[in-house]
Design an enzyme around this catalytic site. Structure first.
Site, PDB file in Angstrom:
ATOM      1  N   GLU A 208       0.818  -1.216   0.000  1.00  0.00           N
ATOM      2  CA  GLU A 208       0.000   0.000   0.000  1.00  0.00           C
ATOM      3  C   GLU A 208       0.846   1.257   0.000  1.00  0.00           C
ATOM      4  O   GLU A 208       0.482   2.265  -0.620  1.00  0.00           O
ATOM      5  CB  GLU A 208      -0.944  -0.008   1.214  1.00  0.00           C
ATOM      6  CG  GLU A 208      -2.013   1.079   1.191  1.00  0.00           C
ATOM      7  CD  GLU A 208      -1.586   2.399   1.841  1.00  0.00           C
ATOM      8  OE1 GLU A 208      -2.362   3.368   1.788  1.00  0.00           O
ATOM      9  OE2 GLU A 208      -0.472   2.462   2.420  1.00  0.00           O
ATOM     10  N   GLU A 209       1.968   1.227   0.703  1.00  0.00           N
ATOM     11  CA  GLU A 209       2.789   2.432   0.815  1.00  0.00           C
ATOM     12  C   GLU A 209       3.515   2.790  -0.483  1.00  0.00           C
ATOM     13  O   GLU A 209       4.063   3.881  -0.603  1.00  0.00           O
ATOM     14  CB  GLU A 209       3.826   2.259   1.935  1.00  0.00           C
ATOM     15  CG  GLU A 209       3.249   2.078   3.328  1.00  0.00           C
ATOM     16  CD  GLU A 209       2.632   3.347   3.895  1.00  0.00           C
ATOM     17  OE1 GLU A 209       2.773   4.414   3.247  1.00  0.00           O
ATOM     18  OE2 GLU A 209       2.012   3.285   4.963  1.00  0.00           O
ATOM     19  N   HIS A 318       4.106   7.904  10.417  1.00  0.00           N
ATOM     20  CA  HIS A 318       5.363   7.715   9.683  1.00  0.00           C
ATOM     21  C   HIS A 318       6.564   8.148  10.520  1.00  0.00           C
ATOM     22  O   HIS A 318       7.473   8.835  10.041  1.00  0.00           O
ATOM     23  CB  HIS A 318       5.341   8.462   8.338  1.00  0.00           C
ATOM     24  CG  HIS A 318       4.550   7.747   7.286  1.00  0.00           C
ATOM     25  ND1 HIS A 318       4.753   7.934   5.934  1.00  0.00           N
ATOM     26  CD2 HIS A 318       3.553   6.830   7.382  1.00  0.00           C
ATOM     27  CE1 HIS A 318       3.922   7.161   5.253  1.00  0.00           C
ATOM     28  NE2 HIS A 318       3.176   6.487   6.117  1.00  0.00           N
TER      29      HIS A 318
END
Length: 354
Positions: A208-209, A318
């Protein structure tokens, strides 16, 4: 939340799994899923599925299991490792961090270094440090020693353990979005105790990232009519948060429902109605262009999938120490289970003339 669930969450958060190298975390997830799901399997992209078999409609619950990380790009003559980011790092949070590299014979601990402040020129001190100005020191003295342990292309994560704080809060790396993968599996666990008529799959998606590749293939292969994506979102209950853009989102305030973009308006309204009926606290954030989650890939697979995003409020996203409240996860699990039980038809989220 029961002790065995907390133990599972800690194992999941501790397992390193940067985008494209999610195997270790995915194995933890599948091992837990086998304790209650009818079917557990994986696919070529590394997605992990846990299924409660049933009839139509088919409902997909998705949370990505990958995390941001690092990849070695060069080893110099003195054994220092240079690297690139996997996903979106703020380089300033990397300085001085310990890292766990997934080396050729096992994990290797290193430290991210840069030129010390004492040696910076006056103009340099006011400049943000770039990743290209950092390196990883694994304690060796030359390239040959380093190459016995790691290779160019090996990946790593920040070496930050899980801690439980006061008020039912936890901090860890990889909460984005191991907590989403955890939440959808816990929702499936709850559903297994009061089974719906629908066929329901929880999927821990990959990449996903970086690519949304896992979500795209998972949605295509499972072919659901409805999908709920669980991710994290920005909490705005800390200094300097922009509540005018992100609304009031508090740790402990319940899950966040996303409005707009890839989110089906009909699914959104169903979730709001259920939250209010069940006494589940929630807040709303807008996604006028895109959600930045797997829903952006899922909602237009095949002929379209009625999709919605439920998010867990997250501070310090993050970073090596992301923070959430476990109560928000529990509320999200309850809301997802209530939603699944409310869906009866494959067509009920298709717009029709009144």
């Amino acid at each position: 939340m029961q002790e065995h669930q907390i133990s599972f969450l800690k194992r999941l958060l501790a397992a390193p799994g940067p985008s494209g190298e999610e195997d270790r975390a995915a194995r933890v997830w599948r091992t837990e899923a086998r304790t209650f799901a009818d079917t557990v399997y994986s696919d070529v992209l590394g997605n992990s599925f846990a299924v409660l078999e049933g009839s139509d409609p088919r409902i997909l619950l998705a949370g990505h299991i990958d995390e941001i990380g690092l990849m070695i790009s060069h080893i110099d003559d003195n054994g220092f490792l240079f690297f690139s980011s996997i996903g979106g790092w703020d380089p300033q949070v990397l300085i001085g961090q310990r890292v766990r590299l997934l080396g050729r014979h096992g994990e290797v601990i290193g430290v991210i270094g840069k030129k010390p402040i004492h040696l910076l020129k006056s103009g340099e001190r006011d400049q943000a440090t770039k990743i290209e100005q950092m390196w990883i020191d694994i304690g060796v003295t030359n390239r040959a020693e380093a190459s016995e342990l790691v290779n160019v292309g090996d990946v790593g994560v920040i070496d930050a353990p899980v801690y439980e704080l006061r008020g039912g809060r936890i901090v860890s790396r990889s909460i984005d979005n191991r907590i989403g993968a955890f939440t959808v599996l816990e929702a499936l666990r709850l559903l297994s105790q009061n089974r719906p008529a629908a066929c329901v799959a929880a999927v821990a998606t990959t990449q996903e990232e970086i690519t949304f590749g896992g979500a795209t293939t998972a949605a295509f292969s499972f072919d659901p009519q409805v999908a709920i994506v669980v991710d994290v979102t920005f909490a705005t209950d800390h200094p300097d948060a922009d509540q005018r853009q992100w609304n009031v989102v508090k740790l402990g305030g319940g899950p966040v429902l996303s409005r707009g973009s890839a989110n089906s308006g009909r699914v959104f309204r169903r979730l709001v109605d259920l939250a209010e009926r069940e006494g589940i606290p929630y807040s709303v954030q807008i996604s006028p262009r895109y959600t930045g989650t797997d829903a952006d890939a899922i909602h237009h697979v095949r002929g379209g999938i009625a999709s919605a995003v439920i998010s867990i409020p997250n501070r310090y996203m993050h970073s090596p120490n992301e923070m959430i409240a476990l109560s928000d996860v529990e509320y999200a699990v309850q809301l997802i289970a209530a939603f699944v039980h409310s869906v009866n038809s494959v067509n009920e989220f298709i717009p029709v003339d009144e």
